[in-house]
Design a protein around this motif. Sequence first.
Motif, PDB file in Angstrom:
ATOM      1  N   ASP A 233       0.648  -1.252  -0.075  1.00 30.40           N
ATOM      2  CA  ASP A 233      -0.028   0.109   0.000  1.00 30.40           C
ATOM      3  C   ASP A 233       0.834   1.185   0.022  1.00 30.40           C
ATOM      4  OD1 ASP A 233      -2.380  -1.489  -0.146  1.00 30.40           O
ATOM      5  OD2 ASP A 233      -2.338  -1.573   2.222  1.00 30.40           O
ATOM      6  N   THR A 234       2.189   1.108   0.251  1.00 33.30           N
ATOM      7  CA  THR A 234       2.982   2.371   0.210  1.00 33.30           C
ATOM      8  C   THR A 234       3.759   2.716  -0.995  1.00 33.30           C
ATOM      9  OG1 THR A 234       5.038   0.886   0.767  1.00 33.30           O
ATOM     10  CG2 THR A 234       3.672   1.758   2.657  1.00 33.30           C
ATOM     11  N   ASP A 235       2.881   2.221  -2.323  1.00 35.48           N
ATOM     12  CA  ASP A 235       3.565   2.491  -3.469  1.00 35.48           C
ATOM     13  C   ASP A 235       3.198   3.933  -3.805  1.00 35.48           C
ATOM     14  OD1 ASP A 235       4.299   2.622  -6.159  1.00 35.48           O
ATOM     15  OD2 ASP A 235       2.729   1.411  -7.076  1.00 35.48           O
ATOM     16  N   PRO A 236       4.451   4.775  -3.786  1.00 34.81           N
ATOM     17  CA  PRO A 236       4.318   6.219  -4.085  1.00 34.81           C
ATOM     18  C   PRO A 236       3.432   6.598  -5.451  1.00 34.81           C
ATOM     19  CG  PRO A 236       6.508   5.570  -3.748  1.00 34.81           C
ATOM     20  CD  PRO A 236       5.897   4.384  -3.994  1.00 34.81           C
ATOM     21  N   TYR A 237       3.314   5.609  -6.311  1.00 34.09           N
ATOM     22  CA  TYR A 237       2.661   6.023  -7.467  1.00 34.09           C
ATOM     23  C   TYR A 237       1.121   5.963  -7.481  1.00 34.09           C
ATOM     24  CZ  TYR A 237       6.931   5.832 -10.171  1.00 34.09           C
ATOM     25  OH  TYR A 237       8.401   6.273 -10.707  1.00 34.09           O
ATOM     26  N   ALA A 238       0.964   5.372  -6.198  1.00 35.36           N
ATOM     27  CA  ALA A 238      -0.841   4.951  -5.871  1.00 35.36           C
ATOM     28  C   ALA A 238      -1.322   6.350  -5.751  1.00 35.36           C
ATOM     29  CB  ALA A 238      -0.899   4.163  -4.823  1.00 35.36           C
ATOM     30  N   SER A 248       4.524   3.886 -16.396  1.00 34.74           N
ATOM     31  CA  SER A 248       5.079   2.472 -16.794  1.00 34.74           C
ATOM     32  C   SER A 248       6.323   2.982 -17.631  1.00 34.74           C
ATOM     33  CB  SER A 248       4.221   1.700 -17.916  1.00 34.74           C
ATOM     34  OG  SER A 248       4.683   0.815 -18.482  1.00 34.74           O
ATOM     35  N   GLN A 249       6.480   3.947 -18.369  1.00 37.56           N
ATOM     36  CA  GLN A 249       7.552   4.590 -19.114  1.00 37.56           C
ATOM     37  C   GLN A 249       8.577   4.854 -18.176  1.00 37.56           C
ATOM     38  OE1 GLN A 249       6.580   7.636 -21.999  1.00 37.56           O
ATOM     39  NE2 GLN A 249       5.205   6.259 -22.921  1.00 37.56           N
ATOM     40  N   ILE A 250       8.387   5.540 -17.116  1.00 37.25           N
ATOM     41  CA  ILE A 250       9.232   6.029 -16.133  1.00 37.25           C
ATOM     42  C   ILE A 250       9.758   4.869 -15.238  1.00 37.25           C
ATOM     43  CG2 ILE A 250       9.202   7.438 -13.949  1.00 37.25           C
ATOM     44  CD1 ILE A 250       7.403   9.242 -15.050  1.00 37.25           C
ATOM     45  N   ARG A 251       9.186   4.209 -14.959  1.00 38.03           N
ATOM     46  CA  ARG A 251       9.712   2.700 -14.321  1.00 38.03           C
ATOM     47  C   ARG A 251      10.838   2.081 -15.255  1.00 38.03           C
ATOM     48  NH1 ARG A 251       6.963   0.535  -9.893  1.00 38.03           N
ATOM     49  NH2 ARG A 251       4.986   1.418  -9.619  1.00 38.03           N
ATOM     50  N   ASP A 252      10.693   1.825 -16.340  1.00 40.32           N
ATOM     51  CA  ASP A 252      11.619   1.382 -17.305  1.00 40.32           C
ATOM     52  C   ASP A 252      12.701   2.467 -17.468  1.00 40.32           C
ATOM     53  OD1 ASP A 252       9.922  -0.747 -17.624  1.00 40.32           O
ATOM     54  OD2 ASP A 252       9.136   0.049 -19.412  1.00 40.32           O
ATOM     55  N   LEU A 253      12.451   3.645 -17.410  1.00 41.15           N
ATOM     56  CA  LEU A 253      13.748   4.567 -17.737  1.00 41.15           C
ATOM     57  C   LEU A 253      14.380   4.868 -16.448  1.00 41.15           C
ATOM     58  CD1 LEU A 253      14.655   6.075 -20.302  1.00 41.15           C
ATOM     59  CD2 LEU A 253      13.221   7.972 -19.678  1.00 41.15           C
ATOM     60  N   ILE A 254      13.779   4.866 -15.645  1.00 39.58           N
ATOM     61  CA  ILE A 254      14.547   5.492 -14.128  1.00 39.58           C
ATOM     62  C   ILE A 254      14.824   4.637 -12.959  1.00 39.58           C
ATOM     63  CG2 ILE A 254      14.295   7.200 -12.225  1.00 39.58           C
ATOM     64  CD1 ILE A 254      13.144   9.205 -14.249  1.00 39.58           C
ATOM     65  N   ASP A 255      13.695   3.856 -12.765  1.00 34.97           N
ATOM     66  CA  ASP A 255      13.768   2.743 -11.307  1.00 34.97           C
ATOM     67  C   ASP A 255      14.940   1.753 -11.539  1.00 34.97           C
ATOM     68  OD1 ASP A 255      11.577   4.133 -10.894  1.00 34.97           O
ATOM     69  OD2 ASP A 255      10.353   1.966 -10.378  1.00 34.97           O
ATOM     70  N   SER A 294      10.265   8.922  -4.553  1.00 36.80           N
ATOM     71  CA  SER A 294       9.828   8.204  -3.565  1.00 36.80           C
ATOM     72  C   SER A 294       9.769   6.753  -3.909  1.00 36.80           C
ATOM     73  CB  SER A 294       8.508   8.449  -3.189  1.00 36.80           C
ATOM     74  OG  SER A 294       8.445  10.092  -2.688  1.00 36.80           O
ATOM     75  N   SER A 295       9.703   6.517  -5.070  1.00 38.80           N
ATOM     76  CA  SER A 295       9.556   4.840  -5.241  1.00 38.80           C
ATOM     77  C   SER A 295      10.780   4.401  -5.459  1.00 38.80           C
ATOM     78  CB  SER A 295       8.704   4.817  -6.997  1.00 38.80           C
ATOM     79  OG  SER A 295       9.516   5.504  -7.890  1.00 38.80           O
ATOM     80  N   THR A 296      11.934   5.259  -5.758  1.00 38.51           N
ATOM     81  CA  THR A 296      13.256   4.543  -5.949  1.00 38.51           C
ATOM     82  C   THR A 296      13.895   4.634  -4.586  1.00 38.51           C
ATOM     83  OG1 THR A 296      14.155   6.689  -6.628  1.00 38.51           O
ATOM     84  CG2 THR A 296      13.405   4.984  -8.449  1.00 38.51           C
ATOM     85  N   SER A 297      13.422   5.112  -3.534  1.00 38.78           N
ATOM     86  CA  SER A 297      14.038   5.386  -2.145  1.00 38.78           C
ATOM     87  C   SER A 297      15.389   6.271  -2.284  1.00 38.78           C
ATOM     88  CB  SER A 297      14.389   3.899  -1.649  1.00 38.78           C
ATOM     89  OG  SER A 297      13.203   3.464  -1.345  1.00 38.78           O
TER      90      SER A 297
END
Length: 780
Positions: A233-238, A248-255, A294-297
């Motif tokens: 439940d702590t997913d920042p993208y929520a 989805s594009q940002i996850r592939d490019l940055i995460d 936040s998603s990548t800590s």
Amino acid sequence: MATISSKIFSVAEHTPEDAEHRATRRFLVNPECLKTFKLSAGEVVAVFSLDNLDTASFSVGLLWPDSELEKDVISVTRSHVMTAGLTLGGHAMICPLSGNVPSGVPALRQVQGAGIVRVTVKTKGKHAKGPKLSDGNPRDWLTLLVKEELVDLKYITSKQKFSLEYEGNVILFGVDAISSQSHDKGASKDLVSQLDGLKIDHVPQIWIVGWDTTVVILPADTLKPSEPVKLTDTDPYAAVGGLDKQISQIRDLIDFPLTRPDLFRYFGLKPPRGVLLHGPPGTGKTHLARAIASSTSSSIIVVNGPELSSAYHGETESRLRAVFAEAHAKSPCIIILDEVDALCPKREDGPGGEVEKRVVATLLTLMDGVQDDSTDARRVVVVATTNRPNSIDPALRRPGRFDREIEIGVPDAEARLSILRVILSKTPHSLSEGDLGTVAFSAHGYVGADLSAVVREAGTIAIKRWMTAQAADPAASPGSKPELTTADLLSSLPSVRPSALRSVFLDAAPVKYSDIGGQHHVIQKLKEAVEWPLKHPEAFARLGVGAPKGVLLYGPPGCSKTLLVRACATESAINFVAVKGPELLNKFVGESERAVRETFRKARAAAPCIIFFDEIDALAVSRSSTSSSDGGPSEGVLTTLLNEMDGVQESLGVTVVAATNRPDVIDSALMRPGRLDRLVYVGPPDLRGREEILRIRLSKMSVDPVIDIPEIALLTEGCSGAEVVSMCQEAALLTMKDDINAPFVPQHAFITATKGTKRQITPGVIRKFHQWRDSTGLQS
């Protein structure tokens, strides 16, 4: 011909080298064995144990040649030994999964991609101490190690087992459940995960694990096997709604570059250096940039473009270098440059001076020139936001600096529904999913900031209603709490205008079709052109046709052309931009054309939208009728108007409605299909139409109870709708002239007023419009 399935192999175990992660999925056999059975290296096969005769337990991998092995030996890794129930020195059978496979064995064509894999920690022996998982962070190091191991295995089953060494302990893991859904929406686990092992004749499922698979680690016995897989439940993208595609594009490019830079070094790839988020104001660019950090800590440094500027020479560049130095020290770090167009404008033909040019050069150097030998610099990503991407220096907009430009546009109905769910998630309300869909559909052109303002206004209405009810009767419902309703949201929509249209919005009284009399055929044609594409899009898609691009209303003055368009905007509940023809003309060269382009740009941003050109004959004068060789000052405006309506850039969701009483002077190119598709004649009302106009107007006046409307309508022969309304106004003034305290307007006052009303629409004027209609071949 004998197949490899008929051969019995002796089981051996090998440990893959750390440099070859893919070796984990390999089954090593002698090359002569591959030649004998005509198999190629990399063939996907399943290995079964012949010692326990449990065909439900098997492991999947790739055949790989190893010349050092005997011809009847197969060497597998520890994970495959545990999964298939093999014993070292025991006997095993190989079954290829391509082509025809035996009954009870899954075929390769039935393999599915795993969306979520739930892994259970299994303790075994004194070296198998369970890891500490109390933080609940799905991106901790152990989760990443488990995910990497599963990706190396690639093919897994619901009974997959594997072991890892973590902090000096050997940890055993077992797959608890696998789902093909990448996002859990309350659905239960996949049917294979629920029934696997319960049915004797059930064919097991094989799954492929990739880097986009979500891995959830659970301590042993914390969940029952029947519980569904749930994301954290702590997913920042929520907290970001309506931007699933961009996320989805940002996850592939940055995460991945920030969380696993070693994988990029392993493949010899340079991680992305920056992302540019652009779009209209209020769409959530800065909010999304903070969610990325936040998603990548990762650490986050927020820099507003203008705050780095300084009046002293060189200090702006020094501050920018200090920001990057701080980011390197906090690596992994994300630098957010908000409103980057103020910091880095165009150096050539731009408004900036020497200071801005030096700042741009400094940023280019920092983003592109200091990453060669620094590991930390590879873990710094720049996320820039702007609503003016074309104002940024072009040197920044290339791979190696801003590797990807992601548009954060105005949300559609589905995205608005997602945004409303996020905004109302912490707000008490009584709205059902259908009510939310109704509000989302009505909020055409609203961005996230607008919807947030709508909810705030609705909350204010709900609080005032609750306080009023409490003050009226405090003992009625002492335990009641205020909550939002559908009526609150719908009533607050008109008070918050879409951001894209605030500069061109005209506050006008709403007009209904029921307020207009005698124009039923025109109303029907407007509904077909404007409302049908919105309310029945499936019919247009089914028949393979597009919505009409434009409508031209022509006819004598005073016949309700402008009023009809206002009613169309009100009834269809879509955005409305009113443009008076002469107001676009400007004495400066190019300004008129720019105004036309800006009008269409704003309408496209707030689509679906109606652009209403009143008195369009002032803009679209026929080019053949101009006397000068250059076509006059309005030719550039006409050319721009033609290109915007049906040019290279398609105006999706924008309907042009124009009105004129001089259709003969309008350029013919504007009235072809694809621009103004439908030409509708709006003439003076007939007897029945005048009666309807009189009833509508007299319903708002105090008149004689026994007034004879048909008689008055007969006396207004040849009057337009505006002249009929003016006659009613004159009758009221005559009544007040005779008796200022008169309770109502009598019949004789209307008869007197009709005799003094001037008819501007003569038979010659009507004949002129009919002749033009006949000359153009129109039927309406």
